[in-house]
Design an enzyme around this catalytic site. Structure first.
Site: not given
Ligand code: DCP
Ligand code: CA
Length: 401
Positions: A4, A99-100
């Site tokens: 993340d 973003d993960e």
């Protein structure tokens, strides 16, 4: 692995405009606008700013913060590059948001020295190519990996050893457990359940009475048990079969027989779907609930019972060594499914014979039932599982996807 990026929107802005570095920065809009904080830099978080907070409140708490509008196209571009870096490390990539992502790196330790080293390399490459900090959690299952990455932030790297899932989660507040939102948190703390450890020791029936089916999941998660696979989007799904023994067993012939039987069920489904598999995965859950998965990639795709079982057995032999605890659950699965290509197999007459054998067995079973024809190796199962026409009656009959 759960990866993340830290303060994602803000960090992208800071890379593009170095004036913003090491300062309290908020992406979400100008301070005098209506609206909420989308992302706050860690410097801004020290003033209590966080995502979802009204911009007016944010500017009152931290008047010196720099408020910017943001630009979604930039974040999408950064996200694409981020995912491309991860995909270079393992094809078993499941993006969760911009973003993960989860990355299944089972079996990759030998390439990088260790999974920990692999994670460090991933972080470094993200830093070098994108200028962004990533936090990484490593664990035997998704839920623990996610909590680990969260806990390690910012710029963190935290590995939870296999077997330590429960004790790692135990002291953490309930809100740290994925799935526990504000409402669930209120109900739990209202009943005196403040830590994840407390959830893990609460009888599942009590949790069920509060939360229904979700209560059971909560209990499993709190115990560090999570069977969800890392699932690449759009990729052909995996096929797997597993069963929990009535009594934990360390008897190798029983383990082998069960593996053979489950492997044959997997093989039958695989052939029925007209696919071949590149990967075989073994899953074992020990008496203390420690769960391990071991994967092997075949030199070329196959759909024969022999290839599936031989690979599963090899994995079992190297995993289930002397001194291991008795086994509670065993499972075998195939993944990385492809359309059959016969070129390679044609050169190999024994593989061809196996395919013909499986075709014949499939036909017999279709007509007379699964147990109408069996390999001798599965005979010990007669004593442990009741037999019926469709096969044996297992405790967890078909966890197939
Ligand atoms: N986001 C948003 N609105 C929210 C939460 C998040 O627009 N309420 C956007 C901005 C974030 C991005 O999604 O930068 C990623 O969300 P995260 O929850 O991962 O938060 P951050 O990456 O900002 O911070 P962290 O370091 O805690 O992951
Ligand atoms: Ca993030």
């Amino acid at each position: 692995m759960h990866i993340d990026l830290d303060a994602f929107f803000v960090s992208v802005e800071q890379v593009l405009n170095p004036d913003l570095q090491d300062k309290p920065v908020v992406v979400g809009g100008r301070a005098d606008r209506r609206g909420v904080v989308a992302a706050a830099s860690y410097e801004a978080r020290r003033f209590g700013l966080h995502a979802g907070m009204p911009l007016a409140t944010a500017s009152r708490l931290c008047p010196q913060a720099i408020f910017i509008e943001g630009n979604f196209t930039r974040y999408r571009e950064a996200s694409k590059k981020f995912m491309a870096i991860l995909a270079d490390f393992s094809p078993f990539l499941e993006p969760v948001s911009l973003d993960e992502a989860y990355l299944d790196v089972t079996g990759f330790e030998s390439i990088h020295g260790s999974i920990h080293k692999m994670a460090a390399k991933i972080k470094q490459q993200i830093k070098d190519e994108l200028g962004l900090d990533a936090s990484v959690g490593i664990a035997s299952c998704k839920v623990v990996a996610k909590v680990a990455s969260e806990l390690s932030k910012p710029d963190g790297l935290l590995e939870v050893a296999s077997g330590k899932e429960r004790s790692f989660l135990a002291p953490l507040p309930v809100a740290q457990l994925p799935g526990v939102g504000k409402k669930t948190e209120r109900i739990l703390t209202g009943s005196g359940i403040n830590t994840i450890g407390k959830i893990s020791t609460t009888p599942p029936s009590t949790l069920k009475s509060h939360f229904g089916a979700f209560g059971e999941l909560l209990h499993r998660f709190a115990n560090g048990i999570d069977d969800r696979e890392v699932e690449p989007p759009g990729a052909a799904k995996s096929i797997s079969r597993e069963t929990t023994f009535g009594e934990d067993t360390g008897d190798r012939s029983v383990l082998k027989a069960t593996l053979r039987y489950l492997g044959e069920r997997v093989g039958a489904t695989l052939r029925q779907r007209g696919k071949q598999a590149r990967c075989v995965t073994l899953k074992l859950r020990y008496a203390d609930f420690t769960t391990v998965t071991r994967r092997h990639t075949l030199s070329h795709a196959s759909n024969t019972d022999k290839a599936i079982f031989d690979t599963g057995l090899k994995l079992l032999k190297s995993e289930f060594t002397l001194g291991k605890q008795p086994v509670r659950l065993i499972g075998i699965g195939v993944s990385n499914l492809v359309e059959p290509g016969t070129q390679l197999d044609m050169l190999d007459s024994s593989a061809q014979r196996q395919e013909q054998l499986n075709k014949a067995i499939d036909r017999i079973r279709k007509k007379y039932g699964f147990t109408a024809i069996q390999t001798g190796m599965t005979l010990p199962l007669k004593d442990i599982f009741p037999e019926n026409e469709g096969g044996y009656t297992l405790n967890t009959p078909s966890l197939s996807r």
